[in-house]
Design an enzyme around this catalytic site. Structure first.
Site, short mmCIF file in Angstrom:
data_model
loop_
_atom_site.label_atom_id
_atom_site.label_comp_id
_atom_site.label_asym_id
_atom_site.label_seq_id
_atom_site.Cartn_x
_atom_site.Cartn_y
_atom_site.Cartn_z
N ALA A 184 -3.38 -1.41 0.96
CA ALA A 184 -4.27 -0.42 1.56
C ALA A 184 -4.36 -0.65 3.07
O ALA A 184 -4.17 -1.76 3.57
CB ALA A 184 -5.65 -0.50 0.93
N MET A 185 -4.66 0.43 3.79
CA MET A 185 -4.64 0.36 5.26
C MET A 185 -5.67 -0.62 5.81
O MET A 185 -5.54 -1.09 6.94
CB MET A 185 -4.86 1.76 5.83
CG MET A 185 -6.24 2.33 5.58
SD MET A 185 -6.44 3.98 6.30
CE MET A 185 -5.63 4.96 5.07
N ARG A 186 -6.69 -0.96 5.01
CA ARG A 186 -7.69 -1.91 5.50
C ARG A 186 -7.17 -3.35 5.48
O ARG A 186 -7.79 -4.23 6.07
CB ARG A 186 -8.96 -1.80 4.66
CG ARG A 186 -8.77 -2.13 3.19
CD ARG A 186 -10.08 -1.93 2.42
NE ARG A 186 -9.92 -2.21 1.00
CZ ARG A 186 -9.52 -1.33 0.11
NH1 ARG A 186 -9.18 -0.11 0.51
NH2 ARG A 186 -9.42 -1.64 -1.17
N TYR A 187 -6.04 -3.56 4.80
CA TYR A 187 -5.48 -4.91 4.72
C TYR A 187 -4.35 -5.15 5.71
O TYR A 187 -4.17 -6.27 6.19
CB TYR A 187 -4.98 -5.19 3.30
CG TYR A 187 -6.05 -5.15 2.25
CD1 TYR A 187 -7.15 -6.01 2.30
CD2 TYR A 187 -5.98 -4.22 1.20
CE1 TYR A 187 -8.14 -5.95 1.33
CE2 TYR A 187 -6.98 -4.16 0.23
CZ TYR A 187 -8.05 -5.03 0.31
OH TYR A 187 -9.02 -4.98 -0.63
N THR A 188 -3.55 -4.14 5.97
CA THR A 188 -2.37 -4.35 6.82
C THR A 188 -2.73 -4.23 8.30
O THR A 188 -3.70 -3.57 8.68
CB THR A 188 -1.26 -3.34 6.48
OG1 THR A 188 -1.77 -2.01 6.67
CG2 THR A 188 -0.79 -3.50 5.05
#
Length: 832
Positions: free
Chosen positions: A125-129
């Site tokens: 998810a974009m919150r991790y990368t």
């Protein structure tokens, strides 16, 4: 509608408009939008709008290759909020794709974290990368601040965004593109960056360069996953017209007799590829593949297909390439946006469009640098002049009331320009040393040289070309990598028959009437007793045949169809297993029963025939060679049946076959010479087998000189000599085989051709199975009562027949008969 009514509607805010025109207009706008602003790349920078907006937003945020990574969610939010009013998923997917080294030849995004995999895994998810621009992206965005490209308002007019990026390398060919719009689609593969730059330089040097010369520089596509691209004709067509097809093969080698794959075709998901190979191997167990293993690790991609020692490596390789995505076709479709219109272009026009854009960009950049240098030169000249009259300048400044008055006094007194006057007033006192005077003179000299250089570039096309070529060579030296995809001129022929790949293996195969197939290897037979030979409840084995993986089984069904089953598709079983059902290979209806099985070595020149008889008294012979099929997953017609009819028997007609023996449910039997039965195609109805009126036919079988055995539903059995049944011309009713008992509801269950030591298997209604050796039965006369076996109601009876089709064994030709009145009526396609 009257004018007054129209005015009234308009006053109410209602617009009367034809639906066809309204929908056409709205769809036209939508189509134009997705063509120009969403799905197709611009030929100049090779980017779709969403990609361009992502790169621009990251550049504005300062998330460049020399800075720390930032959360992807922050970038997505910036893009959505300012430039791209669409879903966050579409923006993040585009961001992820630009970072994937197996999708882009030269990735534009440097992503930290899980950005997916060649196995088809999704990115985190974009919150991790976390993300930043790749160094190469800086070349797309370079000089953006120097008025090199046109800017336009964003969706709410609150920001400005570039309509195209400067793009100092030909990204459109280096990274390719794919997309689907309304009525248009693009599919451009990546190419080698070094080759594309060389081709660009060659076209700059020789604007009328031929396609042949470009093709010598750009060998073809260069996929990030490597592999082998085959088909020079397809590449040349794509380079010429923008449309063409190439075949992409995996790169393989032999290792200890096994097939090892180290590179796979572009955009093939490795996990799906391994699964597909496994499915093909499972569906074709005879090809000699023992195991498929994915041994990919940090050192690189590696798939091992373990082969049996006797397997033909090359034939198996070709078979797998033909039936799995180990080889795929890739279709060029170079559709790009040129001057806001979609166009299909060859490589020459794409390169020319890029060069035109590069020249325009570089011209604007040089204009900007020239203006900046001229302005700075003006200031330097003013400062040098001011230092030469420093005392007077200081006096004027000291006697001025404010900054504006000081500038005006300097301009009036010493003829300085406004710009020079402002620079003198703002000059700090420490700059008035002799050292800074030398620096000003050096800067003046340098600026003069720059201005001369810029003017040369703007006024001399050769100078500009040399400058562009110099920059392109620098990019090539820093970013070019060796070619990854091997180009081969010819397309490899994969015309390999499955039979060629098979490893011959012997089996004994049992076939049940419910459609179960039990294939036992020779070493399995004899280990256990027959009572442990498992079968399904109320099912009965109707045939036991020896066969090899190079042969076929023909299974004839009561539904008037046959199944052609390659033996290699039958899984090996154990003695105590029920085997596999035919539905694992083909589709069999639950109401039909298998009535006979035949082994075919080769359909070519298989002159023997299969005699089939139906319950409604139709009969025919069908040549085995006409039953060859290329598909094995469905049933094929062997006799055209009328409604309510079904096949009751199927037997083999050979050169030794002399007679056909018929029997009805009420026990009437008749024999015909085999020549009485015509040969017909698989779709024919056949001819009348006997004059049974309302009686059902139980069997019509081919005989040589075997004994005849009949079994009734009451468990009574009789063995008689064949000559006891009269030989007649078709169609006749014949004679009764046993005395009729009006008190017993007894009817014939089946009729068999019996040889010495054959075994009759009987199944009663309680699923009890009894075996009886034919030799234990005594011959009877027609008038004698049947032997009572002391069994309950018989459900089914069978003598397992071993029908082996021998090539070039030609049976007797059928002859025409005066009694064949049904021949014209029901068998108009019969072959005499």
């Amino acid at each position: 509608m009257a004018k007054d009514e129209l005015n009234l509607l308009e006053e109410k805010g209602i617009i009367d408009f034809p639906l066809e025109n309204l929908v056409g207009d709205r769809f036209g706008r939508y189509a134009k939008y997705i063509i120009q602003e969403r799905a197709l790349p611009d030929v100049r920078d090779g980017l779709k709008p969403v990609q361009r907006r992502i790169l621009y937003a990251m550049n504005e945020l300062g998330i460049t290759s020399d800075k720390q990574h930032k959360k992807s969610a922050r970038i997505v939010g910036e893009v959505i909020g300012k430039y791209h009013p669409h879903g966050d998923t579409s923006v993040y997917d585009a961001l992820v794709r630009m970072s994937q080294s197996w999708k882009l030849g030269s990735p534009l995004i440097d992503m930290q974290g899980n950005n997916g995999s060649i196995d088809g895994d999704s990115a985190a998810a974009m919150r991790y990368t976390e993300t930043r621009l790749a160094k190469l992206s800086g070349l797309l965005l370079k000089d953006l601040e120097k008025n090199t490209v046109l800017f336009a308002p964003n969706f709410d007019d609150s920001e400005k965004e570039p309509t195209v990026l400067p793009a100092y390398f030909p990204n459109i060919l280096a990274n390719g593109a794919s997309g689907i719009a309304a009525g248009y689609a693009t599919n451009m593969p990546p190419h080698n960056l070094g080759e594309i730059i060389d081709a660009t330089i060659a076209m700059i040097n020789e604007p009328s360069i031929t396609l042949q010369k470009i093709s010598q520089i750009v060998k073809g596509p260069d996929f990030p996953t490597g592999g082998i691209a085959r088909g020079i004709e397809g590449i040349e067509s794509a380079f010429d017209t923008g449309k063409g097809r190439v075949f992409i093969q995996s790169k393989t080698h032999e290792e200890n007799g096994h097939l090892v794959i180290t590179e796979i075709p572009y955009e093939v998901i490795k996990q799906d590829l391994v699964r597909k190979i496994g499915e093909v191997v499972d569906a074709n167990p005879g090809i000699g593949v023992r195991e498929v293993r994915d041994e990919t690790d940090r050192t690189g991609l590696r798939i091992v297909i373990e082969l049996a020692p006797e397997t033909d490596f090359e034939l198996t390789r070709k078979f797998l390439f033909k039936n799995t995505p180990l080889q795929i076709s890739y279709n060029y479709n170079n559709v790009v946006i040129v001057n806001k219109q979609p166009m299909q272009l060859g490589i020459l026009k794409i390169l020319q469009a890029y060069i035109d854009h590069h020249r325009e960009t570089y011209t604007k950049r040089t204009d900007f640098e020239l203006a900046k240098a001229l302005k700075r030169l003006e200031i330097i000249e003013g400062l040098i002049k001011a230092i030469s009259i420093l005392d007077e300048v200081i006096a004027i400044i000291r006697n001025s009331a404010n900054r504006s008055e000081a500038i005006n006094n300097l301009v009036t007194r010493f003829e300085f320009s406004e710009v020079q006057g402002g620079a003198i007033v703002d000059l700090r006192l420490y700059r008035l040393t002799s050292t800074d005077i030398v620096k000003l003179q050096e800067e003046h000299s340098g600026l003069s040289a720059q201005i001369k250089h810029y003017n040369l570039i703007l006024n001399d096309s050769n100078a500009m070309n040399n400058e562009i070529i110099k920059n392109l060579n620098e990019i090539k030296n820093e970013f070019a990598i060796p070619r990854r995809t091997q180009i081969l001129d010819t397309i490899e022929s994969l015309d390999v028959e499955i039979k060629q790949t098979l490893v011959e293996k012997e089996y004994n195969i049992w076939i049940s009437r419910d459609g179960y197939l039990k294939a036992l290897e020779p070493n399995q037979i004899g280990k256990f007793g027959f009572e442990e030979f498992k079968r399904r409840p109320n099912d009965l084995w109707i045939a036991n045949v020896p066969a090899t993986t190079l042969q076929h089984l023909i299974l004839v069904s009561s539904a008037g169809v046959y199944y052609s089953i390659p033996v290699f598709k039958i899984n090996s079983s154990k003695w105590k297993e029920t085997g596999m059902h035919i539905n694992q290979i083909a589709t069999m209806n639950g109401n039909e029963k298998i009535i006979a099985a035949f082994v075919v070595n080769s359909f070519e020149n298989a002159k023997q025939e299969i005699l089939v008889a139906s319950q409604n008294a139709m009969i025919k012979r069908t040549p085995v060679e006409s039953m060859v099929t290329k598909m094995f997953s469905k049933a094929f017609k062997i006799m055209k049946l009328s409604d309510g009819d079904r096949l009751v028997s199927a037997s083999l007609v050979t050169s030794k076959t002399k007679f056909v023996t018929m029997v009805t449910q009420n026990g009437f039997s008749v024999r015909y010479d085999i020549e009485e039965i015509p040969s017909a195609s698989v779709t024919a109805k056949g001819v009348k087998s006997c004059s049974a009126k309302d009686e059902k036919i139980i069997a019509g079988k081919a005989f040589d000189n075997e004994d005849i055995v009949i079994i009734t539903n009451k468990g009574n059995i009789k063995k008689i000599k064949p000559e006891m049944i009269p030989l007649m011309n078709r169609p006749k009713k014949g004679v009764r085989l046993y005395p009729w008992n009006k008190k017993r509801d007894e009817f014939v269950l089946d009729l068999f051709s019996a040889q010495a030591n054959e075994t009759l298997c009987l199944l009663d209604e309680e699923d009890n199975l009894k075996q009886l050796n034919v030799n234990t039965l005594k011959y009877s006369d027609l008038e004698e009562i049947n032997n009572d076996l002391d069994m309950g109601e018989i459900e089914a009876a069978i003598i397992e027949k071993n029908y082996i089709i021998q090539n070039n064994d030609i049976p007797k030709s059928p002859r025409s008969s005066d009694n064949d009145s049904e021949n014209e009526e029901e068998g108009n396609d019969l072959k005499k």
